[in-house]
Design a protein around this motif. Structure first.
Motif, PDB file in Angstrom:
ATOM      1  N   ASP A  14      -1.316   8.788  -2.219  1.00  8.59           N
ATOM      2  CA  ASP A  14      -1.450   7.373  -2.552  1.00  8.59           C
ATOM      3  C   ASP A  14      -2.882   7.090  -3.007  1.00  8.59           C
ATOM      4  O   ASP A  14      -3.841   7.399  -2.288  1.00  8.59           O
ATOM      5  CB  ASP A  14      -1.077   6.505  -1.341  1.00  8.59           C
ATOM      6  CG  ASP A  14       0.423   6.591  -1.024  1.00  8.59           C
ATOM      7  OD1 ASP A  14       1.159   7.295  -1.765  1.00  8.59           O
ATOM      8  OD2 ASP A  14       0.854   5.955  -0.041  1.00  8.59           O
ATOM      9  N   GLU A  16      -5.670   4.745  -3.570  1.00  7.26           N
ATOM     10  CA  GLU A  16      -6.173   3.461  -3.056  1.00  7.26           C
ATOM     11  C   GLU A  16      -7.377   3.768  -2.175  1.00  7.26           C
ATOM     12  O   GLU A  16      -7.586   4.926  -1.800  1.00  7.26           O
ATOM     13  CB  GLU A  16      -5.085   2.809  -2.191  1.00  7.26           C
ATOM     14  CG  GLU A  16      -4.781   3.658  -0.953  1.00  7.26           C
ATOM     15  CD  GLU A  16      -3.584   3.187  -0.123  1.00  7.26           C
ATOM     16  OE1 GLU A  16      -2.468   3.216  -0.650  1.00  7.26           O
ATOM     17  OE2 GLU A  16      -3.789   2.811   1.035  1.00  7.26           O
ATOM     18  N   HIS A  88       2.739   1.176  -6.262  1.00  9.62           N
ATOM     19  CA  HIS A  88       2.407   1.008  -4.845  1.00  9.62           C
ATOM     20  C   HIS A  88       1.999  -0.450  -4.579  1.00  9.62           C
ATOM     21  O   HIS A  88       1.244  -0.721  -3.665  1.00  9.62           O
ATOM     22  CB  HIS A  88       1.285   1.980  -4.481  1.00  9.62           C
ATOM     23  CG  HIS A  88       1.073   2.216  -3.012  1.00  9.62           C
ATOM     24  ND1 HIS A  88       2.099   2.302  -2.102  1.00  9.62           N
ATOM     25  CD2 HIS A  88      -0.065   2.381  -2.279  1.00  9.62           C
ATOM     26  CE1 HIS A  88       1.596   2.512  -0.889  1.00  9.62           C
ATOM     27  NE2 HIS A  88       0.288   2.545  -0.973  1.00  9.62           N
ATOM     28  N   HIS A  92      -1.395  -3.932  -2.479  1.00 11.91           N
ATOM     29  CA  HIS A  92      -1.055  -3.246  -1.235  1.00 11.91           C
ATOM     30  C   HIS A  92      -0.495  -4.253  -0.231  1.00 11.91           C
ATOM     31  O   HIS A  92      -0.997  -4.421   0.887  1.00 11.91           O
ATOM     32  CB  HIS A  92      -2.288  -2.533  -0.652  1.00 11.91           C
ATOM     33  CG  HIS A  92      -1.960  -1.315   0.164  1.00 11.91           C
ATOM     34  ND1 HIS A  92      -1.955  -1.325   1.525  1.00 11.91           N
ATOM     35  CD2 HIS A  92      -1.630  -0.054  -0.194  1.00 11.91           C
ATOM     36  CE1 HIS A  92      -1.646  -0.117   1.982  1.00 11.91           C
ATOM     37  NE2 HIS A  92      -1.441   0.668   0.955  1.00 11.91           N
ATOM     38  N   PRO A 148       3.542  -0.097   0.688  1.00 10.85           N
ATOM     39  CA  PRO A 148       2.299   0.025   1.446  1.00 10.85           C
ATOM     40  C   PRO A 148       2.617   0.070   2.941  1.00 10.85           C
ATOM     41  O   PRO A 148       3.504  -0.650   3.407  1.00 10.85           O
ATOM     42  CB  PRO A 148       1.548  -1.253   1.085  1.00 10.85           C
ATOM     43  CG  PRO A 148       2.083  -1.622  -0.276  1.00 10.85           C
ATOM     44  CD  PRO A 148       3.536  -1.268  -0.200  1.00 10.85           C
ATOM     45  N   HIS A 260      -3.834  10.764   1.246  1.00 12.61           N
ATOM     46  CA  HIS A 260      -4.648   9.820   0.483  1.00 12.61           C
ATOM     47  C   HIS A 260      -5.939  10.533   0.080  1.00 12.61           C
ATOM     48  O   HIS A 260      -6.696  10.946   0.978  1.00 12.61           O
ATOM     49  CB  HIS A 260      -5.029   8.607   1.334  1.00 12.61           C
ATOM     50  CG  HIS A 260      -3.854   7.829   1.855  1.00 12.61           C
ATOM     51  ND1 HIS A 260      -3.059   8.283   2.886  1.00 12.61           N
ATOM     52  CD2 HIS A 260      -3.348   6.635   1.473  1.00 12.61           C
ATOM     53  CE1 HIS A 260      -2.106   7.379   3.115  1.00 12.61           C
ATOM     54  NE2 HIS A 260      -2.253   6.381   2.269  1.00 12.61           N
TER      55      HIS A 260
HETATM   56 ZN   LIG Z   1      -1.036   2.688   0.656  1.00  9.70          ZN
END
Ligand SMILES: [Zn+2]
Length: 306
Positions: A14, A16, A88, A92, A148, A260
């Motif tokens: 992901d 972010e 996504h 979020h 999220p 992540h």
């Molecule tokens: Zn996320």
């Protein structure tokens, strides 16, 4: 439950920013999840290159607000290597929120951004903006949807959200992250905890909702749960992941790893998790396959039909 003819393993990352990374106490990211920094982009690109060079694939998910940045060539590069990128949401947002401000920290600080609209309207907008931003800035549509957070019961009992996501163009989503036992921060996971994580692979297998929407859960243990929550060492994480993969091979299960780059660049700077996952699968070409979530959804439908 669908029965696969081999273990189906997906690496998902992901894109972010994540609170407490790269330094503990950094919470401001909660308000700008999409302001992806240079180090995170570098890690995401390196992961794409390393996994592609081993013949593998990563399924990425992107917070749409990252597409407000001036330079999006890093994402085009990742995509050009054959890695799909999914939606996504834009900010979020928490899909199970009861009120506008509850959707996301940004809206708590700036409630005027959400005033006068229902939660469902705001979620629809957050999903649509992301898909529109993909088309405008990247020139291709998002590959699938990931919620999220991740919810133990996913979208069960939420026909409204299932329909919203179907109308938004998705026939599979990834919203479940099942509950599992956790170790005391900084302590090595003992037998009981590892056994519970292995058990939790069962509620993390693909299924579908009454609407026909396919659910592809995130499987424990995520990098956030392992490193941020339980403060595991990388070696403990690798041991647990190897056991999960062994079980997936033995029982022909799906395993969707959730990571992540913003977390892994601190906890696993040399990409050991990704290279090991690729290697374990490569060693067992008959018994395991590294898949995208699109392929996992296809294989789930085939398994159901057969
Ligand atoms: Zn996320």
């Amino acid at each position: 439950m669908a029965v696969f003819d081999q273990a189906l393993i997906a690496i998902t990352l992901d894109l972010e920013m994540v609170r407490h990374y790269p330094k503990r106490g950094m919470l401001e990211w909660d308000y700008e999840k999409g302001n992806v920094d240079a180090a995170t982009k570098r890690y995401a690109v390196r992961a794409a290159e390393v996994v592609a060079s081993q013949g593998g694939v990563i399924h990425y998910f992107l917070v749409g607000r990252a597409l407000e940045q001036a330079d999006v060539r890093w994402l085009q590069h990742i995509h050009s290597l054959g890695h799909p990128i999914g939606n996504h949401t834009y900010d979020h947002v928490y899909l199970l929120a009861q009120s506008g401000p509850e959707l996301q920290y940004r809206f708590r600080r700036c409630p005027w951004l959400v005033e006068g609209r229902t939660v469902l309207e705001l979620i629809e907008e957050n999903v649509r903006w992301t898909s529109r931003a993909f088309q405008h800035r990247l020139g291709f549509p998002p590959a699938g949807f990931r919620a999220p957070g991740g919810y133990s019961s996913g979208l069960r009992g939420r026909g409204d959200l299932q329909r919203l996501l179907q109308y938004s163009g998705f026939d599979w989503v990834s919203t479940v992250y099942p509950r599992h036992m956790t170790s005391r921060p900084g302590t090595r996971p003992d037998k009981q905890i590892v056994a519970d994580i292995l058990r939790a692979q069962q509620p993390a297998q693909p299924f579908h909702y009454p609407s026909g929407l396919v659910e592809l859960p995130m499987c424990p243990v995520s990098d956030v749960a392992a490193f941020r929550g339980q403060r595991w060492r990388l070696s403990w994480m690798l041991e647990v992941l190897e056991k999960i993969v062994e079980q997936a091979l033995e029982k022909k299960m799906a395993f969707v790893f959730l990571g992540h780059p913003a977390v892994l660049l601190v906890e696993d700077p040399d990409l050991e998790i990704l290279t090991r996952l690729c290697r374990w699968i490569e060693r067992e070409p008959e018994r395991a396959r590294l898949v995208t979530l699109d392929e996992l959804a296809r294989r789930y439908r085939c398994a159901l039909a057969s």
